[in-house]
Design a protein around this motif. Structure first.
Motif, PDB file in Angstrom:
ATOM      1  N   ALA A 124       0.858  -1.187   0.000  1.00 32.59           N
ATOM      2  CA  ALA A 124       0.000   0.000   0.000  1.00 32.59           C
ATOM      3  C   ALA A 124       0.894   1.237   0.000  1.00 32.59           C
ATOM      4  CB  ALA A 124      -0.897  -0.009   1.230  1.00 32.59           C
ATOM      5  N   PHE A 125       0.619   2.174  -0.892  1.00 35.35           N
ATOM      6  CA  PHE A 125       1.411   3.397  -0.933  1.00 35.35           C
ATOM      7  C   PHE A 125       0.515   4.574  -1.310  1.00 35.35           C
ATOM      8  CE2 PHE A 125       1.511   1.911  -5.278  1.00 35.35           C
ATOM      9  CZ  PHE A 125       1.499   3.054  -6.059  1.00 35.35           C
ATOM     10  N   GLU A 126       0.965   5.775  -0.925  1.00 32.87           N
ATOM     11  CA  GLU A 126       0.194   6.990  -1.182  1.00 32.87           C
ATOM     12  C   GLU A 126       1.097   8.045  -1.818  1.00 32.87           C
ATOM     13  OE1 GLU A 126      -2.564  10.344   1.120  1.00 32.87           O
ATOM     14  OE2 GLU A 126      -1.499   8.803   2.271  1.00 32.87           O
ATOM     15  N   PRO A 127       0.895   8.367  -3.086  1.00 34.56           N
ATOM     16  CA  PRO A 127       1.685   9.419  -3.737  1.00 34.56           C
ATOM     17  C   PRO A 127       1.316  10.798  -3.191  1.00 34.56           C
ATOM     18  CG  PRO A 127       0.620   7.967  -5.340  1.00 34.56           C
ATOM     19  CD  PRO A 127      -0.012   7.704  -4.009  1.00 34.56           C
TER      20      PRO A 127
ATOM     21  N   ALA B 195       2.070  12.286  -0.488  1.00 35.18           N
ATOM     22  CA  ALA B 195       1.723  12.336   0.932  1.00 35.18           C
ATOM     23  C   ALA B 195       2.839  12.905   1.801  1.00 35.18           C
ATOM     24  CB  ALA B 195       1.357  10.946   1.427  1.00 35.18           C
TER      25      ALA B 195
ATOM     26  N   LYS C 264       4.570   6.198   2.176  1.00 30.66           N
ATOM     27  CA  LYS C 264       4.186   7.550   1.788  1.00 30.66           C
ATOM     28  C   LYS C 264       5.257   8.120   0.858  1.00 30.66           C
ATOM     29  CE  LYS C 264       0.753   7.515   4.838  1.00 30.66           C
ATOM     30  NZ  LYS C 264      -0.673   7.559   4.486  1.00 30.66           N
TER      31      LYS C 264
ATOM     32  N   GLU D 187       1.988   1.652   5.560  1.00 30.57           N
ATOM     33  CA  GLU D 187       1.817   2.192   4.221  1.00 30.57           C
ATOM     34  C   GLU D 187       3.043   3.029   3.855  1.00 30.57           C
ATOM     35  OE1 GLU D 187      -1.985   3.888   1.837  1.00 30.57           O
ATOM     36  OE2 GLU D 187      -1.403   5.100   3.569  1.00 30.57           O
TER      37      GLU D 187
ATOM     38  N   SER E 178      10.553   9.188   0.556  1.00 33.16           N
ATOM     39  CA  SER E 178       9.531   8.269   1.053  1.00 33.16           C
ATOM     40  C   SER E 178       9.769   7.972   2.528  1.00 33.16           C
ATOM     41  CB  SER E 178       9.548   6.953   0.257  1.00 33.16           C
ATOM     42  OG  SER E 178      10.632   6.135   0.664  1.00 33.16           O
TER      43      SER E 178
END
Length: 244
Positions: A37-40, A42, A127, A125, A119
């Protein structure tokens, strides 16, 4: 003698095998986030020239409270697609405290311009920051202390500064700190002014809780980063002031 040659041959074969395997290690950002799971976008981050050593670049970022495993990824050219994570390779460089750890930064020498992404991991997760364009050669960060300070309103100084290039500017990041670099407030505005502590024009606030009242007669530091759309610091302002 024959036995010694056989041992040497085995050792060379072993070294060759290790080198081959190491060259096959995938250190790309795309591999790092694969299946996770990753969030660009962020991670709040930007970059500029080092004030003391202009040959170095500083990549600043704001770590959320329980985040860890800070990493920096880079492309090998500025001509690659910055949104293709396969173009980024991990850079083995340690992060260091900035504003006594409220922020952090990577500092390194880059002989060519490129893109970088910061990152960290938080709550299982990954980020990611938006891509940051390193422009240390074609657009070196300018440094200035030309901050105008209006203290007509007691204990709430108004800071303003001149924009070097409106075409390059996207947002301003302001920090009020002690002279020992303990961060008191951190805010973002689209306007080239900020009043402590009036948040009417603040578009993002990273201050930890409610900031303290400034003390009359005490000296503080005010820092502003003029940041471009591709997250490069065009100009960095820094000055000290005594509260009236």
């Amino acid at each position: 003698m024959k036995r010694i040659l056989i041992i040497i041959s085995l050792l060379l074969a072993s070294c060759s095998s290790d080198d081959t395997n190491s060259s096959l290690v995938d250190n790309s950002l795309s591999s790092y986030i694969e299946g996770k799971a990753f969030e660009p976008g962020a991670v709040i981050a930007c970059s500029g020239n080092d004030m003391v050593n202009s040959n170095n670049v500083e990549i600043y970022f704001f770590p959320e409270s329980t985040s860890d495993n800070f990493k920096l990824f880079q492309t090998n050219s500025s001509n690659l697609d910055p949104n293709n994570y396969a173009n980024y390779e991990a850079l083995e460089i340690a992060d260091t405290p900035f504003f006594n750890g409220f922020l952090r930064k990577f500092v390194g020498f880059f002989d060519t311009e490129r893109w970088v992404i910061v990152s960290y991991e938080l709550d299982n997760e990954i980020k990611l920051s938006n891509p940051i364009r390193i422009k240390q050669l074609t657009q070196p960060t300018l440094f200035s202390d030309a901050i105008m300070i209006n203290q007509e309103q007691s204990l709430m100084p108004m800071f303003s500064w001149t924009i070097n290039s409106e075409a390059d500017n996207a947002i301003f990041f302001q920090v009020v700190s002690t002279t020992d670099d303990d961060l008191i407030s951190g805010t973002y505005t689209f306007e080239n002014q900020f009043q402590y502590y009036n948040t009417s024009n603040v578009v993002l606030n990273i201050t930890d809780g409610i900031p303290p009242n400034l003390i009359s007669g005490e000296t503080y530091k005010f820092t502003v980063m003029d940041v471009s759309e591709d997250n490069w610091v065009n100009q960095l302002f820094m000055t000290q002031f005594t509260v009236e």
